[in-house]
Design an enzyme around this catalytic site. Structure first.
Site, short mmCIF file in Angstrom:
data_model
loop_
_atom_site.label_atom_id
_atom_site.label_comp_id
_atom_site.label_asym_id
_atom_site.label_seq_id
_atom_site.Cartn_x
_atom_site.Cartn_y
_atom_site.Cartn_z
N CYS A 67 9.54 8.06 23.26
CA CYS A 67 9.91 6.64 23.40
C CYS A 67 11.35 6.49 23.90
CB CYS A 67 9.73 5.93 22.06
SG CYS A 67 10.05 4.16 22.16
N CYS A 71 15.82 3.81 18.00
CA CYS A 71 15.71 3.42 16.58
C CYS A 71 16.07 4.64 15.69
CB CYS A 71 14.30 2.92 16.29
SG CYS A 71 13.74 1.70 17.52
N CYS A 74 13.45 6.88 13.70
CA CYS A 74 12.13 7.15 14.25
C CYS A 74 11.97 8.56 14.83
CB CYS A 74 11.80 6.11 15.32
SG CYS A 74 10.08 6.23 15.87
N CYS A 111 -5.41 0.00 12.83
CA CYS A 111 -4.15 -0.34 13.49
C CYS A 111 -3.73 0.77 14.44
CB CYS A 111 -3.08 -0.59 12.42
SG CYS A 111 -1.48 -1.00 13.12
N CYS A 142 -5.72 -4.27 14.93
CA CYS A 142 -4.27 -4.48 14.94
C CYS A 142 -3.67 -3.48 15.93
CB CYS A 142 -3.71 -4.22 13.53
SG CYS A 142 -1.91 -4.28 13.45
N CYS A 202 1.99 -9.64 11.99
CA CYS A 202 2.30 -8.65 10.97
C CYS A 202 3.75 -8.22 11.21
CB CYS A 202 1.35 -7.45 11.10
SG CYS A 202 1.77 -6.07 10.02
N ARG A 274 2.43 -5.53 2.28
CA ARG A 274 1.88 -4.17 2.36
C ARG A 274 2.87 -3.11 1.87
NH1 ARG A 274 0.01 -3.80 7.43
NH2 ARG A 274 -1.86 -4.77 6.64
N1 SAM Z 1 7.12 1.14 19.19
C1 SAM Z 1 6.62 0.06 18.47
C2 SAM Z 1 7.69 -0.70 17.71
O1 SAM Z 1 8.79 -0.20 17.57
O2 SAM Z 1 7.38 -1.81 17.27
C3 SAM Z 1 5.51 0.44 17.49
C4 SAM Z 1 5.62 1.70 16.70
S1 SAM Z 1 6.95 1.78 15.52
C5 SAM Z 1 6.88 3.45 15.04
C6 SAM Z 1 6.32 0.83 14.14
C7 SAM Z 1 7.15 0.72 12.90
O3 SAM Z 1 7.10 1.93 12.14
C8 SAM Z 1 8.64 0.49 13.04
O4 SAM Z 1 8.95 -0.84 13.34
C9 SAM Z 1 9.15 0.88 11.66
O5 SAM Z 1 9.14 -0.23 10.80
C10 SAM Z 1 8.12 1.90 11.18
N2 SAM Z 1 8.72 3.25 11.06
C11 SAM Z 1 8.95 4.10 12.06
N3 SAM Z 1 9.54 5.24 11.61
C12 SAM Z 1 9.67 5.09 10.26
C13 SAM Z 1 10.23 5.90 9.23
N4 SAM Z 1 10.76 7.10 9.49
N5 SAM Z 1 10.21 5.44 7.97
C14 SAM Z 1 9.67 4.22 7.69
N6 SAM Z 1 9.15 3.40 8.64
C15 SAM Z 1 9.16 3.82 9.91
C1 DTB Z 2 4.55 -0.41 9.65
O1 DTB Z 2 5.30 -1.32 9.23
N1 DTB Z 2 4.51 0.82 9.19
C2 DTB Z 2 3.59 1.64 9.94
C3 DTB Z 2 2.95 0.61 10.90
N2 DTB Z 2 3.69 -0.58 10.64
C4 DTB Z 2 2.83 0.90 12.32
C5 DTB Z 2 4.24 2.82 10.57
C6 DTB Z 2 4.97 3.69 9.57
C7 DTB Z 2 5.50 4.88 10.30
C8 DTB Z 2 6.12 5.89 9.37
C9 DTB Z 2 6.68 7.05 10.09
C10 DTB Z 2 5.71 7.81 10.92
O2 DTB Z 2 4.59 8.15 10.47
O3 DTB Z 2 6.07 8.14 12.07
FE1 SF4 Z 3 10.11 3.62 19.94
FE2 SF4 Z 3 10.06 4.43 17.40
FE3 SF4 Z 3 11.68 2.44 18.13
FE4 SF4 Z 3 9.00 2.04 18.09
S1 SF4 Z 3 10.30 2.47 16.32
S2 SF4 Z 3 10.46 1.42 19.69
S3 SF4 Z 3 8.31 4.10 18.70
S4 SF4 Z 3 11.80 4.60 18.83
#
Ligand code: SAM
Ligand code: DTB
Ligand code: SF4
Length: 327
Positions: A67, A71, A74, A111, A142, A202, A274
């Site tokens: 990506c 963030c 992530c 989802c 979703c 959501c 959730r």
């Molecule tokens: N790229 C899209 C976005 O950023 O909306 C969708 C995927 S993103 C991974 C979805 C959500 O996963 C993020 O907004 C964040 O709240 C959650 N998330 C990602 N990494 C995480 C982590 N290490 N711990 C907890 N939540 C995480």
């Molecule tokens: C949300 O709030 N939590 C989910 C879903 N929406 C997409 C994602 C959690 C991701 C946790 C870290 C991972 O598995 O990469």
């Molecule tokens: Fe990309 Fe992860 Fe940020 Fe979603 S949360 S925009 S997957 S870097």
């Protein structure tokens, strides 16, 4: 202090004056003795929901890694060296087969997540096929695809999308310390497009990223005071990912997590709250406390997107031990 909505003169807001929350009010909830806070949250919860019913969604990462965004939490950002490998967008038939398996295990919603800043139109067409395929199984659908451009939300709606996940993630004031490649306002803009297309919203956040309690309270206010509160509010506990800037973040006091669930429940009484990422590291007793504080939805299945989640046997046993039913 309470205040009524008088701004934003849409027909809906004129007909439904509603409480707009302040950060001070939410902080006052956080400051309550824990038993008083949980009692308050449970009382609100029981007014609007069956307190023993939990909604279950299964997640699938349909496009993993690589990506462009930065963030700080992530595993899928191309900017950090993590164990997550970049993968291509999954074929539609594999996604529908995974949804079928999730349905057979008892999930009501599927989802699909993509590691994008936002979908390109060609990729969106592919995701629309996934949505149609999953919807045809009789499941709620979703997706979480990042920021949407004009017209994309209505295409998703036409394909049968029920929910779009797009988290505000943290307080607007703290956002820039976690993410620099896009803004909190960008997130709000996409939420508006989703809402305008008639898709359920959501949106929630992550806690344990180094934010203050005031930041946590402000996030709840920013979610609750959207033109309409999200139907679904995921509260994620940070899963620290090696290689990201948050790899060594100290773990938040679990009771602070419970307080956050309770405050979200009180501020958004009719939303599904959730209990999201971080459940694998929680004891059964802590999860029960989260349900008592008003959580009534969770991710069900061994994987979140790139990290683990409790296996379904453990969750099924937990449901049986607590007398919970799945919706
Ligand atoms: N790229 C899209 C976005 O950023 O909306 C969708 C995927 S993103 C991974 C979805 C959500 O996963 C993020 O907004 C964040 O709240 C959650 N998330 C990602 N990494 C995480 C982590 N290490 N711990 C907890 N939540 C995480
Ligand atoms: C949300 O709030 N939590 C989910 C879903 N929406 C997409 C994602 C959690 C991701 C946790 C870290 C991972 O598995 O990469
Ligand atoms: Fe990309 Fe992860 Fe940020 Fe979603 S949360 S925009 S997957 S870097």
């Amino acid at each position: 202090m309470s205040a009524c909505s008088t701004a934003a003169a849409t027909p809906q807001s004129l007909s439904e004056s509603r409480h707009l929350w302040t950060v001070e009010e939410i902080l006052a909830l956080y400051d309550l003795p824990l038993m008083d806070l949980i009692w308050k949250a449970q009382t609100v919860h029981r007014k609007h929901f069956d307190a023993n019913a939990i909604q279950r969604s299964t997640l699938l990462s349909v496009k993993t890694g690589g990506c462009s965004e930065d963030c700080g939490y992530c595993s899928q950002s191309a900017r950090y060296q993590t164990e997550t490998e970049r993968e291509r967008l999954m074929p539609v038939d594999e996604v529908v087969a995974a949804a079928q398996a999730a349905k057979a295990k008892g999930a009501s919603r599927f989802c699909m997540g993509a590691a994008w800043r936002g979908p390109k139109d060609g990729d969106l067409d592919h995701v629309l096929e996934m949505v149609r395929g999953v919807k045809a199984l009789g499941m709620q659908t979703c997706v979480t695809l990042g920021m949407l451009k004009d017209g994309q939300a209505s295409k998703l709606k036409e394909a049968g999308l029920d929910y779009y996940n797009h988290n505000l993630d943290t307080d607007k004031e703290f956002y820039g310390q976690v993410i620099k490649s896009h803004t909190h306002d960008d997130r709000i803009d996409t939420l508006g497009q989703v809402r305008d297309a008639g898709i359920n919203v959501c949106s929630g956040g992550i806690i344990g990223m180094g934010e203050s309690r005031k930041n946590r309270a402000a996030l709840i206010v920013q979610l609750a005071n959207l033109p309409k509160a999200p139907e679904s509010v995921p509260i994620n506990n940070l899963v620290p990912i090696p290689g990201t800037p948050m790899a060594d973040n100290p773990r938040l006091d679990p009771f602070e997590f419970v307080r956050t669930i309770a405050a979200a429940r009180i501020a958004m009484p009719t939303s599904w709250v959730r209990l999201s990422a971080g459940r694998q590291e929680m004891s059964d007793e802590l999860q029960a406390l989260c349900f008592l504080a008003g959580a009534n939805s969770m991710f069900y299945g061994e994987r979140l997107l790139t990290t683990g989640n409790p296996d379904v046997d453990r969750d099924d046993q937990l449901f049986a031990r607590l007398g919970l039913t799945a919706v």
